[in-house]
Design a protein around this motif. Structure first.
Motif, PDB file in Angstrom:
ATOM      1  N   PRO A   1       0.817  -1.213   0.000  1.00  0.00           N
ATOM      2  CA  PRO A   1       0.000   0.000   0.000  1.00  0.00           C
ATOM      3  C   PRO A   1       0.852   1.265   0.000  1.00  0.00           C
ATOM      4  O   PRO A   1       1.935   1.302   0.584  1.00  0.00           O
ATOM      5  CB  PRO A   1      -0.798  -0.123   1.300  1.00  0.00           C
ATOM      6  N   ALA A   2       0.344   2.290  -0.674  1.00  0.00           N
ATOM      7  CA  ALA A   2       0.959   3.624  -0.664  1.00  0.00           C
ATOM      8  C   ALA A   2       0.095   4.506   0.247  1.00  0.00           C
ATOM      9  O   ALA A   2      -0.866   5.134  -0.218  1.00  0.00           O
ATOM     10  CB  ALA A   2       1.053   4.187  -2.074  1.00  0.00           C
ATOM     11  N   ARG A   3       0.426   4.542   1.505  1.00  0.00           N
ATOM     12  CA  ARG A   3      -0.432   5.222   2.477  1.00  0.00           C
ATOM     13  C   ARG A   3      -0.208   6.731   2.436  1.00  0.00           C
ATOM     14  O   ARG A   3       0.929   7.211   2.319  1.00  0.00           O
ATOM     15  CB  ARG A   3      -0.157   4.698   3.881  1.00  0.00           C
ATOM     16  N   THR A   4      -1.320   7.428   2.600  1.00  0.00           N
ATOM     17  CA  THR A   4      -1.280   8.890   2.653  1.00  0.00           C
ATOM     18  C   THR A   4      -2.523   9.365   3.398  1.00  0.00           C
ATOM     19  O   THR A   4      -3.574   8.703   3.338  1.00  0.00           O
ATOM     20  CB  THR A   4      -1.244   9.497   1.243  1.00  0.00           C
ATOM     21  N   PRO A   5      -2.458  10.469   4.130  1.00  0.00           N
ATOM     22  CA  PRO A   5      -3.649  10.964   4.821  1.00  0.00           C
ATOM     23  C   PRO A   5      -4.698  11.449   3.820  1.00  0.00           C
ATOM     24  O   PRO A   5      -4.408  12.283   2.953  1.00  0.00           O
ATOM     25  CB  PRO A   5      -3.118  12.118   5.681  1.00  0.00           C
ATOM     26  N   VAL A   6      -5.914  10.922   3.918  1.00  0.00           N
ATOM     27  CA  VAL A   6      -6.999  11.305   3.004  1.00  0.00           C
ATOM     28  C   VAL A   6      -8.280  11.427   3.807  1.00  0.00           C
ATOM     29  O   VAL A   6      -8.465  10.739   4.814  1.00  0.00           O
ATOM     30  CB  VAL A   6      -7.177  10.268   1.876  1.00  0.00           C
ATOM     31  N   PRO A   7      -9.202  12.300   3.358  1.00  0.00           N
ATOM     32  CA  PRO A   7     -10.516  12.366   4.013  1.00  0.00           C
ATOM     33  C   PRO A   7     -11.356  11.155   3.623  1.00  0.00           C
ATOM     34  O   PRO A   7     -11.619  10.912   2.444  1.00  0.00           O
ATOM     35  CB  PRO A   7     -11.111  13.672   3.484  1.00  0.00           C
ATOM     36  N   LEU A   8     -11.762  10.361   4.602  1.00  0.00           N
ATOM     37  CA  LEU A   8     -12.471   9.122   4.330  1.00  0.00           C
ATOM     38  C   LEU A   8     -13.776   9.377   3.588  1.00  0.00           C
ATOM     39  O   LEU A   8     -14.101   8.654   2.629  1.00  0.00           O
ATOM     40  CB  LEU A   8     -12.746   8.391   5.651  1.00  0.00           C
ATOM     41  N   ASP A   9     -14.519  10.395   3.981  1.00  0.00           N
ATOM     42  CA  ASP A   9     -15.810  10.671   3.351  1.00  0.00           C
ATOM     43  C   ASP A   9     -15.646  10.981   1.865  1.00  0.00           C
ATOM     44  O   ASP A   9     -16.385  10.469   1.018  1.00  0.00           O
ATOM     45  CB  ASP A   9     -16.489  11.841   4.071  1.00  0.00           C
ATOM     46  N   ALA A  10     -14.642  11.793   1.529  1.00  0.00           N
ATOM     47  CA  ALA A  10     -14.445  12.178   0.129  1.00  0.00           C
ATOM     48  C   ALA A  10     -14.040  10.978  -0.720  1.00  0.00           C
ATOM     49  O   ALA A  10     -14.514  10.805  -1.852  1.00  0.00           O
ATOM     50  CB  ALA A  10     -13.394  13.275   0.045  1.00  0.00           C
ATOM     51  N   VAL A  11     -13.171  10.126  -0.186  1.00  0.00           N
ATOM     52  CA  VAL A  11     -12.731   8.949  -0.952  1.00  0.00           C
ATOM     53  C   VAL A  11     -13.908   8.009  -1.192  1.00  0.00           C
ATOM     54  O   VAL A  11     -14.074   7.463  -2.296  1.00  0.00           O
ATOM     55  CB  VAL A  11     -11.599   8.222  -0.202  1.00  0.00           C
ATOM     56  N   VAL A  12     -14.745   7.809  -0.180  1.00  0.00           N
ATOM     57  CA  VAL A  12     -15.883   6.910  -0.332  1.00  0.00           C
ATOM     58  C   VAL A  12     -16.871   7.468  -1.352  1.00  0.00           C
ATOM     59  O   VAL A  12     -17.376   6.731  -2.216  1.00  0.00           O
ATOM     60  CB  VAL A  12     -16.564   6.684   1.037  1.00  0.00           C
ATOM     61  N   ARG A  13     -17.169   8.758  -1.283  1.00  0.00           N
ATOM     62  CA  ARG A  13     -18.115   9.349  -2.239  1.00  0.00           C
ATOM     63  C   ARG A  13     -17.563   9.273  -3.664  1.00  0.00           C
ATOM     64  O   ARG A  13     -18.316   9.025  -4.617  1.00  0.00           O
ATOM     65  CB  ARG A  13     -18.402  10.801  -1.859  1.00  0.00           C
ATOM     66  N   GLU A  14     -16.262   9.450  -3.835  1.00  0.00           N
ATOM     67  CA  GLU A  14     -15.664   9.333  -5.164  1.00  0.00           C
ATOM     68  C   GLU A  14     -15.775   7.901  -5.680  1.00  0.00           C
ATOM     69  O   GLU A  14     -16.084   7.667  -6.846  1.00  0.00           O
ATOM     70  CB  GLU A  14     -14.202   9.755  -5.099  1.00  0.00           C
ATOM     71  N   ALA A  15     -15.533   6.929  -4.797  1.00  0.00           N
ATOM     72  CA  ALA A  15     -15.637   5.521  -5.199  1.00  0.00           C
ATOM     73  C   ALA A  15     -17.059   5.164  -5.590  1.00  0.00           C
ATOM     74  O   ALA A  15     -17.293   4.456  -6.584  1.00  0.00           O
ATOM     75  CB  ALA A  15     -15.163   4.619  -4.064  1.00  0.00           C
ATOM     76  N   VAL A  16     -18.045   5.647  -4.840  1.00  0.00           N
ATOM     77  CA  VAL A  16     -19.448   5.369  -5.169  1.00  0.00           C
ATOM     78  C   VAL A  16     -19.832   6.028  -6.486  1.00  0.00           C
ATOM     79  O   VAL A  16     -20.527   5.446  -7.331  1.00  0.00           O
ATOM     80  CB  VAL A  16     -20.360   5.838  -4.022  1.00  0.00           C
ATOM     81  N   ALA A  17     -19.354   7.260  -6.710  1.00  0.00           N
ATOM     82  CA  ALA A  17     -19.678   7.965  -7.950  1.00  0.00           C
ATOM     83  C   ALA A  17     -19.101   7.247  -9.163  1.00  0.00           C
ATOM     84  O   ALA A  17     -19.724   7.216 -10.237  1.00  0.00           O
ATOM     85  CB  ALA A  17     -19.159   9.398  -7.877  1.00  0.00           C
ATOM     86  N   ARG A  18     -17.919   6.657  -9.017  1.00  0.00           N
ATOM     87  CA  ARG A  18     -17.297   5.963 -10.143  1.00  0.00           C
ATOM     88  C   ARG A  18     -18.108   4.741 -10.579  1.00  0.00           C
ATOM     89  O   ARG A  18     -18.025   4.322 -11.734  1.00  0.00           O
ATOM     90  CB  ARG A  18     -15.878   5.523  -9.776  1.00  0.00           C
TER      91      ARG A  18
END
Length: 409
Positions: A273-290
């Motif tokens: 994994p390439a770990r980096t601090p990310v906002p969980l809500d934004a990543v989840v919404r982007e994944a759902v939109a895709r």
């Protein structure tokens, strides 16, 4: 919930104590019975011999020796009417003061109505000695058990530790650690045979899985080129329903090949994994939109997590697609502190899937729809790469629930 278990060392110790107690009890009973019989036999012989001498003395009219009684009042009923000339004995268990139990010997001297001579042997002191012997044997048996039981615990502890090593190895292999081995064990017994069998089983399983993974990777690599050629050739077809259907099937085949390649990389443990601090809500919404599928996203917290956003999107996207494909709308995604939950309102996961986890090319019950069974397998593999935990369950009012718990670091 794991049921309470009793270590084998305590079972062996309990068995040793039980066997020792049984042996001690058996020996004690045998000694008690034999000693009591010997006491009674000696008392009977003493009474008969004393009476034999007294009869001759009585017939000569001489003075009787001490202990010889004539028609004693305490004579047992069975000896009050002995035939003339015959000596008889009887055991009397009565205890009066310091006398008793007793062994009596009696003989009628003369015809009917004549006197009965009797001699009484007081067995009280001898029975007291028997009680002391019983007590001594009981104390000795308890002392022996007190010594033998700890020794049995210590001895069985060695066996228990060896068995525990084998059990740990088997558990690690069943959990997916194909490099786990017990190695050489001390002793040449059944435990060594079990350890060798578990190691041989792990070696065979590792070879088979390695062969299957290599076959899957080779097939997927070999299919990428012809699938790409098919997709390019489809672009040359005239527009129409046939062309659209063909392109859709070729895209499905391409996605299947890519999924197989991803699974082969996950199986090989080559993913990092390439770990980096990310906002969980934004990543989840982007994944759902895709995914392009109608899905409700509910956020109860907006934490910042340190993870690989590409892999997190892959997990969430697969769970959403799986919920739409195999479940029923509405599909809901809930984001809380370090947890993402995907829930549908379909028939739910099968009992086999909940018990054994997702398996490739197996989708479970027919009512959950068709597919290759790779979506959940990939999601589970990517979750392991992230150090997260993917739990599958059932909603209380129906439907399947998949909860992804991210590490809190």
């Amino acid at each position: 919930m794991r049921s309470h278990r009793v270590p084998v060392r305590w079972k062996i110790a309990a068995l040793a104590a039980a066997c020792g107690g049984l042996v001690a009890a058996t020996v004690g009973v045998m000694v008690h019975v034999w000693t009591r019989w010997d006491i009674q036999s000696r008392a009977e012989a003493e009474a008969v011999n004393s009476l034999y001498s007294a009869v001759d003395t009585y017939r000569r009219g001489d003075v009787l020796s001490d202990g010889i009684q004539v028609d004693p009042p305490g004579l047992p009923t069975a000896l009050r009417e002995p035939p003339d000339g015959d000596r008889h004995t009887a055991y009397d268990d009565r205890v009066e003061g310091n006398v008793g139990p007793s062994m009596w010997a009696a003989q009628r001297v003369g015809g009917p109505g004549s006197k009965v001579l009797a001699f009484q042997v007081n067995m009280g002191p001898r029975m007291y000695d028997l009680q002391r012997l019983d007590m001594s044997m009981a104390v000795a048996s308890l002392a022996a058990l007190a010594v033998v039981t700890p020794l049995a615990v210590l001895g069985s502890g060695v066996l228990g530790r060896r068995l525990h090593r084998v059990s740990q190895t088997a558990g690690r292999v069943s959990a997916g650690d194909l490099d786990a081995r017990t190695g050489p064990t001390k002793g040449r017994d059944e435990i060594s045979d079990i350890a060798a069998a578990v190691d041989a089983m792990a070696d065979g399983l590792a070879r088979r899985l390695h062969s299957e993974r290599r076959f899957t990777a080779d097939v997927a690599h070999e299919l990428r080129t012809p699938v790409g050629g098919l997709l390019a050739a489809a672009d040359l077809l005239p527009a129409g329903e046939t062309e659209d259907a063909l392109r859709a099937r070729i895209r499905d085949l391409r996605d299947l090949v890519e999924d197989l390649l991803e699974i082969s990389r996950l199986d090989a443990g080559a993913e990092r994994p390439a770990r980096t601090p990310v906002p969980l809500d934004a990543v989840v919404r982007e994944a759902v939109a895709r995914t392009g599928l109608p899905t409700e996203v509910v956020t109860t917290a907006k934490p910042v997590v340190r993870t690989d956003p590409r892999r997190l999107e892959r997990i969430v996207g697969n769970l959403v697609v799986n919920a739409h494909r195999h479940g029923r709308a509405p599909v809901e995604v809930t984001v809380t502190e370090h947890t993402v939950t995907v829930r549908d309102h379909g028939p739910g996961f099968t009992a086999d899937l909940l018990r054994e986890g997702p398996r490739r090319f197996r989708t479970g019950a027919r009512e959950r729809g068709g597919g290759h069974g790779l979506g959940l397998t990939i999601a589970l593999g990517q979750a392991r790469v992230l150090g997260a935990e993917l739990r599958l369950g059932e909603a209380g009012d129906g439907g399947a629930v998949a909860a992804l718990h991210l590490p809190q670091d």
